[in-house]
Enzyme design. Structure first.
Site, PDB file in Angstrom:
ATOM      1  CE1 TYR A 264       5.929 -20.607   7.994  1.00  0.00           C
ATOM      2  CE2 TYR A 264       4.177 -21.994   8.937  1.00  0.00           C
ATOM      3  CZ  TYR A 264       4.627 -20.611   8.166  1.00  0.00           C
ATOM      4  OH  TYR A 264       3.494 -19.741   7.923  1.00  0.00           O
TER       5      TYR A 264
ATOM      6  CB  SER B 258       1.747 -19.770  11.397  1.00  0.00           C
ATOM      7  OG  SER B 258       1.100 -20.996  10.639  1.00  0.00           O
TER       8      SER B 258
END
Length: 344
Positions: A158, A133
């Site tokens: 995350y 990501s």
């Protein structure tokens, strides 16, 4: 012959946004695909079921409902399927949700990824491609973000879990010679997108006459990347098995390559767009003026993302290029014509 056509491709998160589109593309090419998904209720399960319904029954496709964190189930799946290529797109997503439910990220993104790595190691997988990501860039401010920059200051759990995936993959590439490629996706949007992301949230609220929350007072800049560009990048990378970088040096270690068969790529539009421009484009396409609730930057969020895609261009000859205006128009058309009748 393409590596994806040599045997079975295992796509995890096949009922998810990117997983659905990639599986659809692979089936269209005549590949054999086993799609895995837990079909959890992180967001509206009707969307996942609707995506899955468009895949089930197609030649070459088999669906398996399974949680990545199920160690025994994952081991049995790998032993049965014997995949040639694995594309891991299953994860607990969302920056803000990680502040409320951190354990979900450990289960899916760490334990689950460990089970993927072990399956690949023990069953001779020729290439593991996995979703990282843009959030791994965290506190970095040098733009555009490069895979050759250090990324050791994540701003959410995350992001930390995705950075951990890259580290875990490198370890398996080094110890067992498993070829791994991590893909740092930049703000993916488009038809069949996730309802927890801004494009979907804004569209739904605007059509229902509700106000939208505009964080960082609309000054947020994101490298919005259209789903078809993401899938094209993933598809090309699947067939490019990484080799050790002979120029890699432990004296000046390059984070994006390795002496092991390991690579990292950005897949982003290389064109950051301010959130207020996105809202204005949605207003034009929807024919509705948004009621904006201006709010400060939220914990875990970064003010801007911007992808350096030179490595992707050099190695697979592709860079995303869909303009935000064109991508939003396609998304709005899908939302009105396809999703609204399903969602009621």
């Amino acid at each position: 012959m393409s590596l994806a056509h040599e045997g079975v491709v295992l796509v995890t998160g096949a009922a998810g946004f990117i997983g659905y589109h990639l599986t659809d593309r692979l089936l269209g090419e005549g590949c054999r695909v086993v799609g895995l998904d837990s079909l959890n209720d992180y967001y509206d399960p009707r969307l996942k079921q609707a995506r899955l319904a468009r895949l089930e029954g197609r030649e070459g496709f088999r669906f398996v409902r399974l949680d990545l964190a199920d160690r025994v189930g994952m081991a049995e799946l790998f032993a049965t399927v014997q995949p040639t290529v694995v594309v891991n797109l299953a994860a607990q997503a969302g920056v803000r949700y990680s502040l409320q439910n951190p354990h979900a990220y450990v289960d899916a993104n760490l334990t689950g990824f460990m089970n993927i790595l072990e399956g690949c190691r023990h069953h001779g997988v020729k290439h593991l491609v996995y979703a990282s990501s843009s959030s791994v860039y965290g506190a970095n401010t040098k733009m555009p973000f490069s895979v050759h920059d250090n990324v050791d200051h994540p701003l959410s759990l995350y992001a930390a879990s995705k950075k951990a995936n890259e580290l875990m993959a490198h370890t398996y590439s080094h110890l067992y010679g498993l070829p791994t490629t991590g893909l740092r996706f930049f703000t993916v949007y488009g038809p069949w997108g996730r309802p927890d992301m801004a494009m979907f949230i804004f569209t739904q609220a605007m059509l229902e006459g509700r106000p939208i929350q505009v964080f960082n007072h609309g000054r947020m800049r994101r490298d919005f990347t259209y789903i078809d560009d993401i899938v094209e990048g993933v598809r090309r990378v699947m067939d490019r098995v990484p080799a050790p970088d002979p120029a890699w040096s432990g004296e000046q270690p390059d984070p994006g390559t390795s002496r092991a068969p390991y690579r990292i790529y950005n897949i982003g539009n290389h064109s950051p767009v301010e959130l207020l421009h996105v809202i204005a484009t949605l207003e034009r396409e929807l024919g509705v003026e948004a009621v904006k609730e201006m709010l400060p930057l939220q914990p875990g969020d970064v003010p801007a993302t911007y992808a350096d895609v030179e490595d992707l261009m050099r190695d697979v000859g592709f860079k995303p290029a869909t303009p935000i205006e064109e991508g939003i128009a396609r998304f709005v058309r899908w939302y009105k014509e396809t999703w609204l009748p399903v969602a009621g």
